[in-house]
Design a protein around this motif. Structure first.
Motif, PDB file in Angstrom:
ATOM      1  N   LEU A 104       0.832  -1.207   0.000  1.00  0.00           N
ATOM      2  CA  LEU A 104       0.000   0.000   0.000  1.00  0.00           C
ATOM      3  C   LEU A 104       0.864   1.254   0.000  1.00  0.00           C
ATOM      4  CD1 LEU A 104      -2.854   1.346   0.396  1.00  0.00           C
ATOM      5  CD2 LEU A 104      -2.429   1.154   2.868  1.00  0.00           C
ATOM      6  N   VAL A 105       1.864   1.277   0.866  1.00  0.00           N
ATOM      7  CA  VAL A 105       2.728   2.450   0.981  1.00  0.00           C
ATOM      8  C   VAL A 105       3.605   2.600  -0.264  1.00  0.00           C
ATOM      9  CG1 VAL A 105       4.582   3.515   2.324  1.00  0.00           C
ATOM     10  CG2 VAL A 105       2.698   2.357   3.499  1.00  0.00           C
ATOM     11  N   ALA A 106       4.173   1.499  -0.741  1.00  0.00           N
ATOM     12  CA  ALA A 106       5.033   1.555  -1.927  1.00  0.00           C
ATOM     13  C   ALA A 106       4.265   2.045  -3.149  1.00  0.00           C
ATOM     14  CB  ALA A 106       5.652   0.187  -2.185  1.00  0.00           C
ATOM     15  N   ASP A 107       3.028   1.588  -3.304  1.00  0.00           N
ATOM     16  CA  ASP A 107       2.214   2.044  -4.431  1.00  0.00           C
ATOM     17  C   ASP A 107       1.948   3.539  -4.341  1.00  0.00           C
ATOM     18  OD1 ASP A 107       2.141  -0.512  -5.439  1.00  0.00           O
ATOM     19  OD2 ASP A 107       0.113  -0.955  -4.736  1.00  0.00           O
ATOM     20  N   HIS A 108       1.735   4.017  -3.124  1.00  0.00           N
ATOM     21  CA  HIS A 108       1.466   5.443  -2.917  1.00  0.00           C
ATOM     22  C   HIS A 108       2.714   6.284  -3.206  1.00  0.00           C
ATOM     23  CE1 HIS A 108      -0.040   9.119  -1.059  1.00  0.00           C
ATOM     24  NE2 HIS A 108       1.001   9.129  -0.248  1.00  0.00           N
ATOM     25  N   LEU A 109       3.867   5.809  -2.752  1.00  0.00           N
ATOM     26  CA  LEU A 109       5.102   6.570  -2.906  1.00  0.00           C
ATOM     27  C   LEU A 109       5.716   6.433  -4.296  1.00  0.00           C
ATOM     28  CD1 LEU A 109       6.909   5.724   0.474  1.00  0.00           C
ATOM     29  CD2 LEU A 109       5.704   7.843  -0.092  1.00  0.00           C
ATOM     30  N   GLY A 110       5.430   5.332  -4.962  1.00  0.00           N
ATOM     31  CA  GLY A 110       6.103   5.024  -6.213  1.00  0.00           C
ATOM     32  C   GLY A 110       7.503   4.464  -6.004  1.00  0.00           C
ATOM     33  N   ARG A 111       7.789   4.040  -4.793  1.00  0.00           N
ATOM     34  CA  ARG A 111       9.086   3.452  -4.437  1.00  0.00           C
ATOM     35  C   ARG A 111       8.919   2.680  -3.140  1.00  0.00           C
ATOM     36  NH1 ARG A 111      10.651   6.335  -0.081  1.00  0.00           N
ATOM     37  NH2 ARG A 111       9.933   8.520   0.068  1.00  0.00           N
ATOM     38  N   ALA A 112       9.922   1.902  -2.797  1.00  0.00           N
ATOM     39  CA  ALA A 112       9.870   1.163  -1.537  1.00  0.00           C
ATOM     40  C   ALA A 112      10.081   2.103  -0.352  1.00  0.00           C
ATOM     41  CB  ALA A 112      10.922   0.069  -1.522  1.00  0.00           C
ATOM     42  N   PRO A 113       9.277   2.000   0.690  1.00  0.00           N
ATOM     43  CA  PRO A 113       9.550   2.746   1.922  1.00  0.00           C
ATOM     44  C   PRO A 113      10.728   2.127   2.664  1.00  0.00           C
ATOM     45  CG  PRO A 113       7.683   1.301   2.230  1.00  0.00           C
ATOM     46  CD  PRO A 113       8.068   1.169   0.786  1.00  0.00           C
ATOM     47  N   ALA A 114      11.118   2.765   3.751  1.00  0.00           N
ATOM     48  CA  ALA A 114      12.265   2.293   4.529  1.00  0.00           C
ATOM     49  C   ALA A 114      11.955   0.947   5.184  1.00  0.00           C
ATOM     50  CB  ALA A 114      12.630   3.323   5.595  1.00  0.00           C
ATOM     51  N   VAL A 115      12.887   0.012   5.050  1.00  0.00           N
ATOM     52  CA  VAL A 115      12.803  -1.301   5.682  1.00  0.00           C
ATOM     53  C   VAL A 115      14.109  -1.551   6.421  1.00  0.00           C
ATOM     54  CG1 VAL A 115      12.560  -3.794   5.328  1.00  0.00           C
ATOM     55  CG2 VAL A 115      11.329  -2.192   3.829  1.00  0.00           C
ATOM     56  N   ILE A 116      14.026  -1.963   7.672  1.00  0.00           N
ATOM     57  CA  ILE A 116      15.220  -2.371   8.411  1.00  0.00           C
ATOM     58  C   ILE A 116      15.002  -3.759   8.972  1.00  0.00           C
ATOM     59  CG2 ILE A 116      16.040  -0.047   8.979  1.00  0.00           C
ATOM     60  CD1 ILE A 116      14.833  -0.434  11.783  1.00  0.00           C
ATOM     61  N   ASP A 117      16.082  -4.524   9.041  1.00  0.00           N
ATOM     62  CA  ASP A 117      16.044  -5.882   9.563  1.00  0.00           C
ATOM     63  C   ASP A 117      16.567  -5.871  10.994  1.00  0.00           C
ATOM     64  OD1 ASP A 117      16.809  -8.697  10.124  1.00  0.00           O
ATOM     65  OD2 ASP A 117      16.299  -9.011   8.017  1.00  0.00           O
ATOM     66  N   ALA A 118      15.873  -6.562  11.886  1.00  0.00           N
ATOM     67  CA  ALA A 118      16.285  -6.612  13.290  1.00  0.00           C
ATOM     68  C   ALA A 118      17.726  -7.082  13.440  1.00  0.00           C
ATOM     69  CB  ALA A 118      15.345  -7.523  14.075  1.00  0.00           C
ATOM     70  N   ASP A 119      18.145  -8.032  12.607  1.00  0.00           N
ATOM     71  CA  ASP A 119      19.530  -8.524  12.697  1.00  0.00           C
ATOM     72  C   ASP A 119      20.529  -7.400  12.447  1.00  0.00           C
ATOM     73  OD1 ASP A 119      18.691 -11.080  13.280  1.00  0.00           O
ATOM     74  OD2 ASP A 119      18.948 -11.840  11.236  1.00  0.00           O
ATOM     75  N   ASP A 120      20.220  -6.498  11.504  1.00  0.00           N
ATOM     76  CA  ASP A 120      21.114  -5.379  11.211  1.00  0.00           C
ATOM     77  C   ASP A 120      21.141  -4.381  12.360  1.00  0.00           C
ATOM     78  OD1 ASP A 120      21.649  -6.494   8.715  1.00  0.00           O
ATOM     79  OD2 ASP A 120      20.113  -5.303   7.709  1.00  0.00           O
ATOM     80  N   VAL A 121      19.986  -4.138  12.974  1.00  0.00           N
ATOM     81  CA  VAL A 121      19.939  -3.235  14.124  1.00  0.00           C
ATOM     82  C   VAL A 121      20.818  -3.765  15.243  1.00  0.00           C
ATOM     83  CG1 VAL A 121      18.483  -2.137  15.857  1.00  0.00           C
ATOM     84  CG2 VAL A 121      17.612  -2.446  13.536  1.00  0.00           C
ATOM     85  N   LEU A 122      20.683  -5.053  15.550  1.00  0.00           N
ATOM     86  CA  LEU A 122      21.442  -5.641  16.651  1.00  0.00           C
ATOM     87  C   LEU A 122      22.936  -5.695  16.338  1.00  0.00           C
ATOM     88  CD1 LEU A 122      19.044  -8.567  17.633  1.00  0.00           C
ATOM     89  CD2 LEU A 122      19.218  -6.298  18.668  1.00  0.00           C
ATOM     90  N   ALA A 123      23.272  -5.952  15.087  1.00  0.00           N
ATOM     91  CA  ALA A 123      24.685  -6.063  14.711  1.00  0.00           C
ATOM     92  C   ALA A 123      25.396  -4.715  14.713  1.00  0.00           C
ATOM     93  CB  ALA A 123      24.810  -6.719  13.340  1.00  0.00           C
TER      94      ALA A 123
END
Length: 242
Positions: A140-159
């Motif tokens: 829904l958000v990507a269609d509205h923006l015309g691009r991918a919104p921000a995505v973060i992975d928990a593994d990256d946050v912890l690392a």
């Protein structure tokens, strides 16, 4: 700085509370814990720990919640951080209200979500962990923006919390703040009433834990749920900030 309302969409047991504590420790931020939890319990009818207390204590009217989520930051703050559970967005309720917000997505490997979830509550289904709804909201958000919104992975946050949170802040058009890397032990003023059941580990923390590297063994039932969730996780992971 222009005010920013961040709606962070995740399922349960995704380090979502640690992320809320990280943002909530910013002096400029108002944090809100799972605005639609009581609404979802009341309208979906499912059993959960402290169900009656949650419904009694928190707002459960859809229209009033939407209006509050779209309101300017309170108390002179410039940032609002809304910790949302994707499965609280029930079918039949229009999700378009989220589009004016700065939407971001927190993902975690399904097997780690399930291993953590079942330590607290044994009854779990694919719907309970929110992967399907997370993908729907992402689309829904990507269609509205015309691009991918921000995505973060928990593994990256912890690392690497500083690097990953810095990239998230940049994507959300706010400056990074060192206060996000730690917080005081114990309950927080913005915790939901359900915190005593779910938050004991994060209450004992003062920052992000180290990544978990030990292998996870799931029962056949949980392995099937993880397998069903995997494509949704992977699709969002393909867009994660790096």
């Amino acid at each position: 700085m222009k005010s920013v309302t961040i709606a962070m969409w995740s399922g349960p047991r995704n380090i979502s509370t640690a992320m809320m504590y990280s943002f909530g420790n910013r002096p400029d931020c108002f944090a809100w814990d799972e605005p639609f939890y009581a609404f979802a319990l009341k309208n979906h009818g499912n059993d959960h720990p402290m169900r009656d207390e949650i419904i009694a204590h928190h707002e459960s009217d859809w229209d009033r919640l939407v209006k509050a989520c779209l309101a300017p930051p309170p108390d002179g703050k410039s940032v609002v951080y809304q910790k949302h559970m994707t499965h609280h967005m029930l079918k039949g309720f229009d999700r378009a209200w989220i589009l004016p917000l700065t939407n971001a997505f927190l993902i975690r490997r399904p097997e780690r979500v399930l291993a953590s979830y079942t330590r607290k509550w044994a009854d779990v289904s694919l719907r309970d962990i929110g992967f399907v709804e997370q993908a729907e909201i992402f689309d829904l958000v990507a269609d509205h923006l015309g691009r991918a919104p921000a995505v973060i992975d928990a593994d990256d946050v912890l690392a690497d919390p500083r690097r990953t949170l810095g990239r998230l802040c940049a994507a959300c058009a706010i400056p990074f703040d060192d206060h996000m890397l730690s917080w005081p032990k114990g309950p927080k003023s913005f915790d939901g009433v359900w915190a005593p059941h779910w938050y004991n580990a994060v209450w004992a923390s003062t920052g992000f834990a180290k990544p978990e590297n030990r292998p996870i063994e799931l029962s056949p039932h949980l392995a099937r749920i993880a397998e069903a969730a995997q494509p949704h996780y992977q699709r969002l992971r393909d867009h994660k900030l790096s």
